[in-house]
Design a protein around this motif. Structure first.
Motif, mmCIF file in Angstrom:
data_model
loop_
_atom_site.group_PDB
_atom_site.id
_atom_site.type_symbol
_atom_site.label_atom_id
_atom_site.label_comp_id
_atom_site.label_asym_id
_atom_site.label_seq_id
_atom_site.Cartn_x
_atom_site.Cartn_y
_atom_site.Cartn_z
ATOM 1 N N GLY A 108 74.843 -46.648 93.215
ATOM 2 C CA GLY A 108 76.205 -45.873 93.036
ATOM 3 C C GLY A 108 75.986 -44.399 93.881
ATOM 4 N N ASP A 148 77.528 -40.083 90.697
ATOM 5 C CA ASP A 148 77.825 -41.145 89.817
ATOM 6 C C ASP A 148 76.554 -41.063 88.884
ATOM 7 N N CYS A 196 75.704 -40.200 84.839
ATOM 8 C CA CYS A 196 74.992 -41.100 84.026
ATOM 9 C C CYS A 196 73.477 -40.519 83.226
ATOM 10 N N GLU A 225 77.403 -49.185 82.407
ATOM 11 C CA GLU A 225 76.946 -49.443 83.769
ATOM 12 C C GLU A 225 75.464 -49.560 84.014
#
Length: 271
Positions: A122, A126, A130, A159
């Motif tokens: 990613g 991103d 996270c 994810e």
């Protein structure tokens, strides 16, 4: 208990203060958590000034710190007669509560089984989002892409790849990732100071005992909030955090015998 020399309490405060991070606004938050919240949550400017004066904090620095905390939404101010009174806001209480549980706990609360969480491909943005979410859930970074967390904690983001189980082997690099050398050295310094305090006679003056207790909690809080609440099994073999915990709790109890009656009076009576 022997009567302390006139310089002993002052020396103890100076020694603890020399460990660093005596930012006035942060000390005030410690005072609220340790002394004010258990006594109704409101304290007079006079009582705050008495405590901080014993810590060597100048009145001007106290006023600036109170103004800053109010402006940033951590405390509220009210007036009664000629005196001002301060209390933590809802945000301040909610932020300090988790830290309070750790400060006074007799042992760490996290334990296995464990999750190993791996970030996927990613963008950098991103991954940053996270990572922040994992940190909020109590996960600790092992490598740029791997994180360790308790399996009984919050569910990681969807994810993230998660492996759950027992840690059969933890190499030195993993131990050191969870507790860097700088943190271990600071704990060793704290332990040395705490051992010296245990050997010295404690102050019989309640104001000094209360100030010393605030500083003890402040330095302990400063150390705890630098790392996750992990058990000894995942930390380096020479980890001194739990030894420090035992010393802090013992000193806290001893100081409280002298400090608590005075704090009960100055905070509850005047607030």
């Amino acid at each position: 208990m022997d009567t302390p020399s006139s310089s002993a309490p002052k020396t103890a405060i100076q020694t603890l203060g020399a460990l660093g991070d005596l930012r006035v606004w942060s000390v005030i938050i410690t005072i609220f958590g340790d002394a004010v919240m258990p006594r109704g949550g409101k304290v007079s400017a006079t009582a705050l000034a008495t405590l901080t004066d014993r810590l060597g904090i100048k009145p001007e620095a106290l006023r600036v710190a109170l103004f800053r905390l109010g402006k940033d939404g951590w405390i509220t101010r009210s007036k009664r007669g000629r005196n001002s009174y301060y209390a933590l806001t809802k945000r301040g209480r909610e932020t300090f509560l988790p830290a309070s549980r750790r400060i006074y706990a007799k042992a760490t609360t996290l334990s296995g089984p464990w999750h190993i969480a791996a970030l996927g491909p990613g963008t950098e943005a991103d991954r940053a989002v996270c990572e922040d979410r994992l940190a909020d859930m109590g996960y600790v970074r092992l490598t740029p892409m791997l994180f360790l967390g308790a399996a009984n904690g919050p569910k990681p983001p969807s994810e993230v790849l998660v492996i759950s189980g027992i840690l059969h082997q933890l190499p030195d690099w993993a131990h050191n990732a969870l507790a860097p050398d700088s943190l271990q050295q600071d704990y060793a310094r704290l332990e040395t100071v705490l051992l010296d305090l245990c050997k010295a006679p404690l102050p019989r003056d309640p104001e000094t005992a209360a100030a010393l207790r605030v500083l003890l909690v402040h330095q302990w809080r400063r150390m705890l909030l630098r790392h996750a609440d992990l058990p000894a099994e995942v930390l380096p073999k020479n980890w001194r955090g739990e030894a420090c915990r035992a010393l802090v709790l013992g000193l806290y109890q001893a100081l409280s015998e002298t400090a608590d009656p005075w704090l009960d009076n100055i905070i509850q009576t005047r607030a």
